[in-house]
Write an enzyme that holds these catalytic residues in place. Structure first.
Site, PDB file in Angstrom:
ATOM      1  N   LEU A  34       0.826  -1.208   0.000  1.00  0.00           N
ATOM      2  CA  LEU A  34       0.000   0.000   0.000  1.00  0.00           C
ATOM      3  C   LEU A  34       0.862   1.261   0.000  1.00  0.00           C
ATOM      4  O   LEU A  34       2.039   1.216   0.400  1.00  0.00           O
ATOM      5  CB  LEU A  34      -0.886   0.015   1.252  1.00  0.00           C
ATOM      6  CG  LEU A  34      -1.984  -1.044   1.315  1.00  0.00           C
ATOM      7  CD1 LEU A  34      -2.549  -1.121   2.736  1.00  0.00           C
ATOM      8  CD2 LEU A  34      -3.095  -0.739   0.315  1.00  0.00           C
ATOM      9  N   SER A  35       0.270   2.368  -0.400  1.00  0.00           N
ATOM     10  CA  SER A  35       0.937   3.654  -0.274  1.00  0.00           C
ATOM     11  C   SER A  35       1.242   3.904   1.207  1.00  0.00           C
ATOM     12  O   SER A  35       0.384   3.686   2.060  1.00  0.00           O
ATOM     13  CB  SER A  35       0.016   4.761  -0.815  1.00  0.00           C
ATOM     14  OG  SER A  35       0.614   6.012  -0.612  1.00  0.00           O
ATOM     15  N   GLY A  38       5.910   1.699   3.286  1.00  0.00           N
ATOM     16  CA  GLY A  38       7.346   1.764   3.565  1.00  0.00           C
ATOM     17  C   GLY A  38       8.230   1.264   2.433  1.00  0.00           C
ATOM     18  O   GLY A  38       9.444   1.142   2.603  1.00  0.00           O
ATOM     19  N   LYS A  39       7.632   1.013   1.284  1.00  0.00           N
ATOM     20  CA  LYS A  39       8.397   0.455   0.155  1.00  0.00           C
ATOM     21  C   LYS A  39       9.625   1.296  -0.189  1.00  0.00           C
ATOM     22  O   LYS A  39      10.740   0.782  -0.236  1.00  0.00           O
ATOM     23  CB  LYS A  39       7.513   0.353  -1.107  1.00  0.00           C
ATOM     24  CG  LYS A  39       6.308  -0.529  -0.961  1.00  0.00           C
ATOM     25  CD  LYS A  39       5.492  -0.553  -2.234  1.00  0.00           C
ATOM     26  CE  LYS A  39       4.883   0.771  -2.631  1.00  0.00           C
ATOM     27  NZ  LYS A  39       3.940   1.348  -1.662  1.00  0.00           N
ATOM     28  N   SER A 107       1.877  -1.458  -7.291  1.00  0.00           N
ATOM     29  CA  SER A 107       1.532  -2.623  -8.139  1.00  0.00           C
ATOM     30  C   SER A 107       0.408  -3.444  -7.496  1.00  0.00           C
ATOM     31  O   SER A 107       0.648  -4.552  -7.021  1.00  0.00           O
ATOM     32  CB  SER A 107       2.764  -3.475  -8.455  1.00  0.00           C
ATOM     33  OG  SER A 107       3.631  -3.659  -7.372  1.00  0.00           O
TER      34      SER A 107
HETATM   35  P1  ADP Z   1       5.645   3.833   0.158  1.00  0.00           P
HETATM   36  O1  ADP Z   1       6.875   3.928  -0.717  1.00  0.00           O
HETATM   37  O2  ADP Z   1       5.232   2.420   0.446  1.00  0.00           O
HETATM   38  O3  ADP Z   1       4.502   4.698  -0.296  1.00  0.00           O
HETATM   39  P2  ADP Z   1       7.181   5.441   1.962  1.00  0.00           P
HETATM   40  O4  ADP Z   1       8.461   4.706   2.148  1.00  0.00           O
HETATM   41  O5  ADP Z   1       7.150   6.587   0.986  1.00  0.00           O
HETATM   42  O6  ADP Z   1       6.035   4.370   1.591  1.00  0.00           O
HETATM   43  O7  ADP Z   1       6.609   6.000   3.342  1.00  0.00           O
HETATM   44  C1  ADP Z   1       6.593   5.219   4.488  1.00  0.00           C
HETATM   45  C2  ADP Z   1       6.729   6.158   5.688  1.00  0.00           C
HETATM   46  O8  ADP Z   1       6.539   5.419   6.896  1.00  0.00           O
HETATM   47  C3  ADP Z   1       8.076   6.817   5.761  1.00  0.00           C
HETATM   48  O9  ADP Z   1       7.916   8.158   6.139  1.00  0.00           O
HETATM   49  C4  ADP Z   1       8.794   6.017   6.865  1.00  0.00           C
HETATM   50  O10 ADP Z   1       9.769   6.785   7.512  1.00  0.00           O
HETATM   51  C5  ADP Z   1       7.630   5.679   7.778  1.00  0.00           C
HETATM   52  N1  ADP Z   1       7.825   4.484   8.620  1.00  0.00           N
HETATM   53  C6  ADP Z   1       7.602   4.443   9.947  1.00  0.00           C
HETATM   54  N2  ADP Z   1       7.869   3.225  10.446  1.00  0.00           N
HETATM   55  C7  ADP Z   1       8.282   2.463   9.399  1.00  0.00           C
HETATM   56  C8  ADP Z   1       8.694   1.117   9.294  1.00  0.00           C
HETATM   57  N3  ADP Z   1       8.750   0.284  10.330  1.00  0.00           N
HETATM   58  N4  ADP Z   1       9.017   0.637   8.052  1.00  0.00           N
HETATM   59  C9  ADP Z   1       8.941   1.462   6.991  1.00  0.00           C
HETATM   60  N5  ADP Z   1       8.575   2.757   7.031  1.00  0.00           N
HETATM   61  C10 ADP Z   1       8.237   3.281   8.236  1.00  0.00           C
END
Ligand code: ADP
Length: 198
Positions: A34-35, A38-39, A107
């Site tokens: 999902l958006s 954390g990807k 995806s």
């Molecule tokens: P995506 O690419 O899936 O849309 P993002 O990586 O852009 O997600 O955003 C995820 C957000 O969640 C970031 O700001 C990250 O710092 C935060 N976050 C908090 N805890 C976690 C964790 N355990 N794993 C991954 N991201 C985390």
């Protein structure tokens, strides 16, 4: 005439030669979720770790793809499919060039990921499910997109009014909720190690 055929591939540098020089195999690590799951954050941490270990590593994500290569595409199912098709073809070129490619894209459907896997080839496609519950992603709402989707300002937002189909048998099911970004990145690196090294 067979004697008049001179296939160019015999003269080009082969993938295996590149892998030998690089000291590692190439392949694609495909992060889906999902958006806000954390990807991109995890992919960037994995990229850093692999790069610092001397690997030829490339990160493809929405930010560097949606603006250029796929800048003409929107978020209809058809455009999402074309987006993923172009990304997968790009990843495949990098694999042939010897790279370890990290792809970070929502995806959302099994069909879209199957398309990517088909283009890249199943042996080079490692699917990582960034498995973060919707409620957690929505509470983070890093980009404010969930609030907009709930308010009806964005239509067809994955997880709200557009489906996300979780992978049934991912290469790695990464449960991020109760661990740090560093721990998640380490889990990815450990999982792919035996697949991407000699
Ligand atoms: P995506 O690419 O899936 O849309 P993002 O990586 O852009 O997600 O955003 C995820 C957000 O969640 C970031 O700001 C990250 O710092 C935060 N976050 C908090 N805890 C976690 C964790 N355990 N794993 C991954 N991201 C985390």
């Amino acid at each position: 005439m067979a004697e008049n055929i001179h296939p160019i591939f015999e003269r080009t540098v082969q993938r295996a030669e590149r892998e030998t020089v690089n000291g590692h195999r190439s392949g694609v690590v495909w992060l889906t979720g999902l958006s806000g799951s954390g990807k991109s954050t995890i992919a960037a941490a994995v990229e850093r770790e692999l790069f610092d270990a001397g690997h030829f590593v490339v990160l493809l994500d929405g930010d560097n793809v949606r603006t250029g290569l796929c800048g003409d595409l929107g978020f209809s199912l058809e455009d999402r499919r074309e987006n993923i098709r172009r990304i997968a073809e790009t990843a495949k070129l990098f694999v042939a060039a010897g790279a370890q490619v990290l792809c970070s894209f929502v995806s959302p459907t099994r069909a879209i990921r199957a398309l990517a896997q088909d283009i890249i080839g199943p042996e080079d496609f490692l699917e990582v499910f960034v498995n973060t519950p919707l409620a957690v992603c929505e509470a983070r709402d890093v980009k404010g997109l969930y609030a907009k989707a709930r308010a009806g300002e964005i239509k067809g937002f994955t997880g709200i009014d557009s489906p996300y189909e979780a992978p049934e048998t991912p290469f790695l099911d990464l449960k991020t909720e109760h661990q740090t970004v560093e721990a998640s990145a380490a889990e990815v690196v450990a999982a792919i190690k035996h697949k991407l090294s000699f």
